[in-house]
Design an enzyme around this catalytic site. Structure first.
Site, mmCIF file in Angstrom:
data_model
loop_
_atom_site.group_PDB
_atom_site.id
_atom_site.type_symbol
_atom_site.label_atom_id
_atom_site.label_comp_id
_atom_site.label_asym_id
_atom_site.label_seq_id
_atom_site.Cartn_x
_atom_site.Cartn_y
_atom_site.Cartn_z
ATOM 1 N N LEU A 101 0.809 -1.218 0.000
ATOM 2 C CA LEU A 101 0.000 0.000 0.000
ATOM 3 C C LEU A 101 0.846 1.273 0.000
ATOM 4 C CD1 LEU A 101 -2.818 -1.139 2.439
ATOM 5 C CD2 LEU A 101 -2.740 -1.295 -0.058
ATOM 6 N N CYS A 102 2.108 1.130 -0.339
ATOM 7 C CA CYS A 102 3.026 2.266 -0.387
ATOM 8 C C CYS A 102 2.929 2.934 -1.760
ATOM 9 C CB CYS A 102 4.445 1.751 -0.139
ATOM 10 S SG CYS A 102 5.652 3.006 0.195
ATOM 11 N N MET B 149 9.326 5.175 4.369
ATOM 12 C CA MET B 149 9.432 3.776 3.955
ATOM 13 C C MET B 149 10.587 3.572 2.984
ATOM 14 S SD MET B 149 7.243 2.547 5.900
ATOM 15 C CE MET B 149 7.563 0.884 5.403
ATOM 16 N N ASP C 262 24.618 -10.703 2.637
ATOM 17 C CA ASP C 262 24.704 -11.621 1.506
ATOM 18 C C ASP C 262 26.136 -11.805 1.030
ATOM 19 O OD1 ASP C 262 23.625 -13.256 -0.661
ATOM 20 O OD2 ASP C 262 24.159 -11.574 -1.956
#
Length: 158
Positions: free
Chosen positions: A75-76, A113, A128
């Site tokens: 919902l961004c 965000m 990673d």
């Protein structure tokens, strides 16, 4: 909880309508850390990793992650990013790397965000690249430090 802008009157999820919001400059600054073994941090600092410059690659990954935030968070809003800065600082005393991300836009919704995503993706990239020698690394304390712009104005973490 009375203010649930991501749900309509029927309780269905939807993207918030920002069409009536003012266009302002918006800035968000976030931070996070990845703890690791001393040998892992030394390898990163000395640029001795066989995969290359870990911090440079993590910085690029953070920028790319920032730009993909709306693809990752349902919902961004997709927004126009005007600036992204990723600062990766090795902290020898704590055997960790600190990531600080600053994201800017001129628009109708904030970039918190996007900044949080940039920080997480940069730190995940370090994990990673180094997991082959240090699977015990810990990503932690990812948080918003500061935001500016919009109706709520300036906010600063205490």
């Amino acid at each position: 909880m009375t203010n649930t802008p991501h749900f309509n009157l029927a309780g269905e999820a939807h993207i918030v309508d920002i069409s009536e919001k003012s266009v302002t400059q918006r800035i968000a600054i976030t931070e996070g850390y990845i703890d690791m073994q001393g040998d892992t941090l030394k390898l990163i600092i000395d640029m001795g990793h066989k995969k290359g410059d870990v911090l440079a690659i993590a910085r690029i990954a953070g920028i790319m992650g920032c730009k993909k935030t709306a693809d990752l968070i349902p919902l961004c809003h997709p927004i126009f990013i005007t600036h992204v800065e990723i600062d990766l600082t090795p902290e020898l005393d704590n055997n960790r790397v600190r990531c600080q991300s600053t994201v800017k836009t001129i628009g109708q919704t904030g970039v918190e965000m996007e900044a949080l995503t940039a920080t997480q993706i940069a730190l995940l990239t370090i994990y990673d690249m180094c997991k082959g020698m240090d699977r015990g690394m810990v990503i932690q304390s990812v948080r918003l430090l500061e935001k500016e712009g919009g109706k709520s104005g300036h906010w600063l973490s205490v």
